[in-house]
Write a protein that holds these residues in place. Structure first.
Motif, mmCIF file in Angstrom:
data_model
loop_
_atom_site.group_PDB
_atom_site.id
_atom_site.type_symbol
_atom_site.label_atom_id
_atom_site.label_comp_id
_atom_site.label_asym_id
_atom_site.label_seq_id
_atom_site.Cartn_x
_atom_site.Cartn_y
_atom_site.Cartn_z
ATOM 1 N N SER A 266 0.832 -1.212 0.000
ATOM 2 C CA SER A 266 0.000 0.000 0.000
ATOM 3 C C SER A 266 0.865 1.260 0.000
ATOM 4 O O SER A 266 0.547 2.247 -0.667
ATOM 5 N N PHE A 267 1.925 1.224 0.760
ATOM 6 C CA PHE A 267 2.875 2.334 0.844
ATOM 7 C C PHE A 267 3.465 2.626 -0.538
ATOM 8 O O PHE A 267 3.467 3.781 -0.997
ATOM 9 N N LEU A 268 3.947 1.570 -1.197
ATOM 10 C CA LEU A 268 4.510 1.743 -2.545
ATOM 11 C C LEU A 268 3.435 2.181 -3.535
ATOM 12 O O LEU A 268 3.699 3.010 -4.412
ATOM 13 N N HIS A 269 2.237 1.650 -3.380
ATOM 14 C CA HIS A 269 1.143 2.053 -4.265
ATOM 15 C C HIS A 269 0.873 3.545 -4.152
ATOM 16 O O HIS A 269 0.676 4.234 -5.146
ATOM 17 N N LEU B 104 6.392 12.215 4.442
ATOM 18 C CA LEU B 104 5.952 11.224 5.423
ATOM 19 C C LEU B 104 4.563 11.578 5.949
ATOM 20 O O LEU B 104 3.731 10.698 6.174
ATOM 21 N N LEU B 105 4.308 12.868 6.128
ATOM 22 C CA LEU B 105 3.007 13.318 6.628
ATOM 23 C C LEU B 105 1.882 12.962 5.651
ATOM 24 O O LEU B 105 0.820 12.495 6.052
ATOM 25 N N GLU B 106 2.119 13.166 4.357
ATOM 26 C CA GLU B 106 1.106 12.825 3.348
ATOM 27 C C GLU B 106 0.805 11.328 3.354
ATOM 28 O O GLU B 106 -0.359 10.915 3.272
ATOM 29 N N ILE B 107 1.853 10.530 3.471
ATOM 30 C CA ILE B 107 1.672 9.077 3.490
ATOM 31 C C ILE B 107 0.918 8.669 4.752
ATOM 32 O O ILE B 107 0.002 7.849 4.702
ATOM 33 N N LYS B 108 1.293 9.255 5.868
ATOM 34 C CA LYS B 108 0.627 8.981 7.155
ATOM 35 C C LYS B 108 -0.874 9.230 7.046
ATOM 36 O O LYS B 108 -1.689 8.403 7.435
ATOM 37 N N HIS C 89 -3.655 6.266 6.851
ATOM 38 C CA HIS C 89 -4.246 6.251 8.195
ATOM 39 C C HIS C 89 -3.382 5.466 9.183
ATOM 40 O O HIS C 89 -3.857 4.588 9.903
ATOM 41 N N LEU C 90 -2.089 5.807 9.175
ATOM 42 C CA LEU C 90 -1.132 5.184 10.077
ATOM 43 C C LEU C 90 -0.538 6.239 10.991
ATOM 44 O O LEU C 90 -0.607 7.430 10.704
ATOM 45 N N SER C 91 0.084 5.796 12.056
ATOM 46 C CA SER C 91 0.775 6.731 12.943
ATOM 47 C C SER C 91 2.085 7.174 12.286
ATOM 48 O O SER C 91 2.603 6.496 11.393
ATOM 49 N N ALA C 92 2.612 8.287 12.750
ATOM 50 C CA ALA C 92 3.887 8.778 12.231
ATOM 51 C C ALA C 92 4.992 7.752 12.467
ATOM 52 O O ALA C 92 5.843 7.522 11.599
#
Length: 147
Positions: A42-45, A57-61, A65-68
């Motif tokens: 999902s991260f790579l997607h 990192l903030l945009e991905i977080k 819907h994950l913690s920093a």
């Protein structure tokens, strides 16, 4: 999937959880061959889907819907993989902002894994259990709208 004949919100939610767990397990088994977990995939997607294949990192977080801390750990795990799917850098606009970019090898690796993930998902969503779950959701919503 556990099937309960009562179309209540609780029953619908439980069936959704069971279906999601089944799909998650199948994805884990399929993606392990590519040294990826579903959340790493999902991260790579997310990075692959961005216009310039990069994000903070903030945009991905926020998107996943994950913690920093979880995003940071995932980034480190991905950076340390053999195919080096991502690189970390600091934004030109804000030196404090940590950004990630999917590499060319990361894109190639993601595309191969994506084909397998799509096959797993296509099979899961074509399954009669999913069709039953979809009908259960629709019936629950119809009952709620009539009340």
């Amino acid at each position: 999937m556990i099937t309960i004949n009562t179309n209540s919100n609780l029953c619908t939610w439980l069936n959704m959880k069971h279906f999601e767990n089944d799909v998650q397990n199948k994805l884990e088994k399929a993606l392990i061959k590519y040294d990826l977990s579903p959340v790493e995939f999902s991260f790579l997607h997310y990075l692959y889907d961005q216009y310039d294949s990069q994000a903070s990192l903030l945009e991905i977080k926020e998107s996943l819907h994950l913690s920093a801390a979880a995003v940071s750990r995932l980034a480190v795990r991905l950076e340390n993989k053999n195919c080096r799917p991502i690189i970390r850098y600091h934004s030109d606009d804000n030196q404090k902002a940590v950004c990630l970019k999917i590499t060319t090898s990361g894109i190639e690796h993601f595309k191969i894994a994506q084909k397998v993930a799509n096959e797993v998902l296509d099979e899961a969503f074509a399954n009669a259990d999913f069709q039953d779950l979809r009908d259960m959701i629709l019936n629950t919503n119809i009952k709620l709208n009539k009340q």
